[in-house]
Design a protein around this motif. Structure first.
Motif, PDB file in Angstrom:
ATOM      1  N   CYS A  50      31.587  43.222  50.862  1.00  0.00           N
ATOM      2  CA  CYS A  50      30.631  42.905  49.793  1.00  0.00           C
ATOM      3  C   CYS A  50      30.654  41.428  49.449  1.00  0.00           C
ATOM      4  N   SER A  51      29.543  40.966  48.912  1.00  0.00           N
ATOM      5  CA  SER A  51      29.438  39.582  48.448  1.00  0.00           C
ATOM      6  C   SER A  51      30.123  39.440  47.088  1.00  0.00           C
ATOM      7  N   GLN A  52      30.221  38.208  46.630  1.00  0.00           N
ATOM      8  CA  GLN A  52      30.814  37.982  45.307  1.00  0.00           C
ATOM      9  C   GLN A  52      29.981  38.653  44.223  1.00  0.00           C
ATOM     10  N   ASP A  53      28.662  38.552  44.322  1.00  0.00           N
ATOM     11  CA  ASP A  53      27.785  39.156  43.322  1.00  0.00           C
ATOM     12  C   ASP A  53      27.936  40.676  43.310  1.00  0.00           C
ATOM     13  N   GLU A  54      28.033  41.291  44.489  1.00  0.00           N
ATOM     14  CA  GLU A  54      28.204  42.749  44.557  1.00  0.00           C
ATOM     15  C   GLU A  54      29.551  43.168  43.984  1.00  0.00           C
ATOM     16  N   TYR A  55      30.584  42.380  44.260  1.00  0.00           N
ATOM     17  CA  TYR A  55      31.909  42.654  43.709  1.00  0.00           C
ATOM     18  C   TYR A  55      31.883  42.610  42.184  1.00  0.00           C
ATOM     19  N   LEU A  56      31.246  41.582  41.633  1.00  0.00           N
ATOM     20  CA  LEU A  56      31.164  41.466  40.182  1.00  0.00           C
ATOM     21  C   LEU A  56      30.294  42.569  39.578  1.00  0.00           C
ATOM     22  N   GLU A  57      29.291  43.014  40.319  1.00  0.00           N
ATOM     23  CA  GLU A  57      28.464  44.129  39.841  1.00  0.00           C
ATOM     24  C   GLU A  57      29.301  45.401  39.715  1.00  0.00           C
ATOM     25  N   MET A  58      30.186  45.615  40.683  1.00  0.00           N
ATOM     26  CA  MET A  58      31.090  46.767  40.606  1.00  0.00           C
ATOM     27  C   MET A  58      31.982  46.661  39.371  1.00  0.00           C
ATOM     28  N   ILE A  59      32.549  45.474  39.163  1.00  0.00           N
ATOM     29  CA  ILE A  59      33.430  45.245  38.016  1.00  0.00           C
ATOM     30  C   ILE A  59      32.690  45.510  36.708  1.00  0.00           C
ATOM     31  N   GLU A  64      32.622  35.986  30.281  1.00  0.00           N
ATOM     32  CA  GLU A  64      33.140  34.848  31.037  1.00  0.00           C
ATOM     33  C   GLU A  64      34.596  35.060  31.426  1.00  0.00           C
ATOM     34  N   GLU A  65      35.357  35.623  30.496  1.00  0.00           N
ATOM     35  CA  GLU A  65      36.760  35.917  30.802  1.00  0.00           C
ATOM     36  C   GLU A  65      36.850  36.969  31.906  1.00  0.00           C
ATOM     37  N   LEU A  66      35.984  37.971  31.832  1.00  0.00           N
ATOM     38  CA  LEU A  66      35.971  39.027  32.848  1.00  0.00           C
ATOM     39  C   LEU A  66      35.666  38.444  34.220  1.00  0.00           C
ATOM     40  N   ARG A  67      34.639  37.597  34.298  1.00  0.00           N
ATOM     41  CA  ARG A  67      34.254  36.998  35.576  1.00  0.00           C
ATOM     42  C   ARG A  67      35.399  36.181  36.165  1.00  0.00           C
ATOM     43  N   ARG A  68      35.988  35.317  35.339  1.00  0.00           N
ATOM     44  CA  ARG A  68      37.078  34.454  35.800  1.00  0.00           C
ATOM     45  C   ARG A  68      38.283  35.286  36.248  1.00  0.00           C
ATOM     46  N   ASP A  69      38.613  36.285  35.455  1.00  0.00           N
ATOM     47  CA  ASP A  69      39.778  37.127  35.736  1.00  0.00           C
ATOM     48  C   ASP A  69      39.565  37.961  37.001  1.00  0.00           C
ATOM     49  N   ALA A  70      38.377  38.540  37.159  1.00  0.00           N
ATOM     50  CA  ALA A  70      38.082  39.394  38.306  1.00  0.00           C
ATOM     51  C   ALA A  70      38.060  38.604  39.610  1.00  0.00           C
ATOM     52  N   LEU A  71      37.508  37.384  39.573  1.00  0.00           N
ATOM     53  CA  LEU A  71      37.464  36.560  40.780  1.00  0.00           C
ATOM     54  C   LEU A  71      38.865  36.105  41.173  1.00  0.00           C
ATOM     55  N   ALA A  93      40.570  38.989  42.968  1.00  0.00           N
ATOM     56  CA  ALA A  93      40.125  39.144  44.353  1.00  0.00           C
ATOM     57  C   ALA A  93      40.703  38.042  45.237  1.00  0.00           C
ATOM     58  N   THR A  94      40.797  36.830  44.714  1.00  0.00           N
ATOM     59  CA  THR A  94      41.334  35.705  45.490  1.00  0.00           C
ATOM     60  C   THR A  94      42.792  35.926  45.848  1.00  0.00           C
ATOM     61  N   THR A  95      43.571  36.430  44.900  1.00  0.00           N
ATOM     62  CA  THR A  95      44.994  36.654  45.165  1.00  0.00           C
ATOM     63  C   THR A  95      45.218  37.761  46.188  1.00  0.00           C
ATOM     64  N   ARG A  96      44.236  38.637  46.359  1.00  0.00           N
ATOM     65  CA  ARG A  96      44.365  39.727  47.336  1.00  0.00           C
ATOM     66  C   ARG A  96      43.646  39.428  48.650  1.00  0.00           C
ATOM     67  N   ALA A 117      38.022  46.119  43.429  1.00  0.00           N
ATOM     68  CA  ALA A 117      37.421  46.172  42.096  1.00  0.00           C
ATOM     69  C   ALA A 117      38.069  47.253  41.246  1.00  0.00           C
ATOM     70  N   TRP A 118      38.291  48.426  41.832  1.00  0.00           N
ATOM     71  CA  TRP A 118      38.899  49.517  41.078  1.00  0.00           C
ATOM     72  C   TRP A 118      40.342  49.198  40.704  1.00  0.00           C
ATOM     73  N   GLN A 119      41.077  48.556  41.626  1.00  0.00           N
ATOM     74  CA  GLN A 119      42.459  48.179  41.316  1.00  0.00           C
ATOM     75  C   GLN A 119      42.499  47.170  40.173  1.00  0.00           C
ATOM     76  N   TYR A 120      41.529  46.264  40.145  1.00  0.00           N
ATOM     77  CA  TYR A 120      41.459  45.303  39.036  1.00  0.00           C
ATOM     78  C   TYR A 120      41.185  46.021  37.717  1.00  0.00           C
ATOM     79  N   ILE A 121      40.262  46.980  37.735  1.00  0.00           N
ATOM     80  CA  ILE A 121      39.932  47.717  36.511  1.00  0.00           C
ATOM     81  C   ILE A 121      41.142  48.482  36.000  1.00  0.00           C
ATOM     82  N   GLN A 122      41.917  49.068  36.891  1.00  0.00           N
ATOM     83  CA  GLN A 122      43.132  49.767  36.453  1.00  0.00           C
ATOM     84  C   GLN A 122      44.108  48.799  35.794  1.00  0.00           C
ATOM     85  N   ASP A 123      44.254  47.611  36.395  1.00  0.00           N
ATOM     86  CA  ASP A 123      45.152  46.605  35.815  1.00  0.00           C
ATOM     87  C   ASP A 123      44.626  46.134  34.473  1.00  0.00           C
ATOM     88  N   LEU A 124      43.319  45.882  34.392  1.00  0.00           N
ATOM     89  CA  LEU A 124      42.718  45.413  33.145  1.00  0.00           C
ATOM     90  C   LEU A 124      42.868  46.448  32.042  1.00  0.00           C
TER      91      LEU A 124
END
Length: 294
Positions: free
Chosen positions: A233-242, A256-263, A266-269, A277-284
């Motif tokens: 997926c693209s960055q936009d699609e990833y953020l849409e999932m989030i 803005e915090e969500l966007r920065r945190d979610a990106l 993804a970068t660290t992984r 995206a789902w793993q991020y939501i569980q962590d959040l």
């Protein structure tokens, strides 16, 4: 009474003892499949038994973002099948973590929600990759049942020395009996042709007729009438999932915090996908002290 007169009685008694011993050591009789017990089952090949799944691990269809085209195609095929109309076997292939198995489970649940009143529910039966050779036994149990069923294998692929693909080919559209009319086969795989590339290259390089050498194995994919591809997926699609998950679960976080945190997540992984995206939501949700319910 003479010994010759008692011989038949003794023989009969011996035969009865042998029959009784054989009865004790014989495997238990196969239980008839009771598809009314649940809407989803796991096939246990060892005992040729369908084990009911009381609660399926799945997400709502509306939460699967970035896969609109394949979602609609799979949903239409499944709906036709549930209504008793012709439908295809489906191979969902492509990038890891993009929701292939989640989509199968979500479409199954959504199809049952929209069935006509009084219609028999559609069943989902999972078969493990290592049990593919037992597919004919599973099909024989399902053939006479009034319910319609999706037989589902997650992460299907075959190694170079694996011959169990022949059982799958026979079930999909070969053999004397073929696939029962009340069953379709859905599979997910990271490989479009279900075989490792080095295996096919090796077959080509070592055979007198390379094309014929791999034809039988490659043609396995042709037994699936629908090939649904999943791509990174693209960055936009990833953020849409989030954003979809955050809105669904009502997680309190500034955009803005969500966007920065979610990106950053993804970068660290090193990847963007539905799974990431789902793993991020569980962590959040854990950091916010929120349960993922609803």
């Amino acid at each position: 009474m003479t010994s010759t007169e008692t011989a038949p009685d003794q023989t009969l008694a011996t035969l009865l003892r042998i029959a009784d011993a054989l009865e004790r050591i014989a495997p238990p009789r196969r239980k008839a499949a009771d598809l009314k017990a649940a809407d989803a089952f796991v096939w246990q090949a060892t005992g040729s038994e369908l084990v009911p799944v009381p609660k399926v691990n799945r997400v709502a269809l509306s939460l699967l973002r970035g896969v609109d085209r394949v979602r609609d195609t799979l949903a239409e095929n499944t709906e036709r099948f549930a209504k008793g109309l012709p439908a295809n076997n489906v191979l969902l292939w492509g990038a890891r973590g993009m929701g292939k198995s989640s989509l199968v489970k979500a479409v199954h649940a959504d199809t049952n929600l929209h069935l006509a009143q009084g219609a028999l529910p559609l069943k989902l039966i999972e078969i493990h990759r290592e049990d593919i050779e037992s597919l004919p036994a599973l099909m024989s149990q399902l053939r006479s049942d009034p319910h319609r069923a999706i037989v589902f294998c997650d992460d299907l692929s075959f190694d170079s020395d694996d011959t169990s693909y022949k059982s799958l080919k026979a079930v999909l559209d070969g053999g004397v009996e073929g696939r029962p009319d009340n069953v379709v086969f859905y599979a997910t795989s990271n490989r479009r042709h279900l075989l490792p590339r080095d295996m096919m290259d090796n077959e080509r390089s070592t055979s007198i007729n390379p094309g014929e050498a791999i034809e039988e194995k490659v043609s396995l994919s042709d037994r699936f009438g629908l090939w649904l591809g999943f791509h990174k997926c693209s960055q936009d699609e990833y953020l849409e999932m989030i954003n979809g998950y955050v809105g669904h679960f009502g997680l309190p976080i500034a955009p803005e915090e969500l966007r920065r945190d979610a990106l950053e997540w993804a970068t660290t992984r090193g990847s963007r996908s539905g799974r990431t995206a789902w793993q991020y939501i569980q962590d959040l949700a854990g950091r916010l002290g929120k349960r993922l319910e609803g």
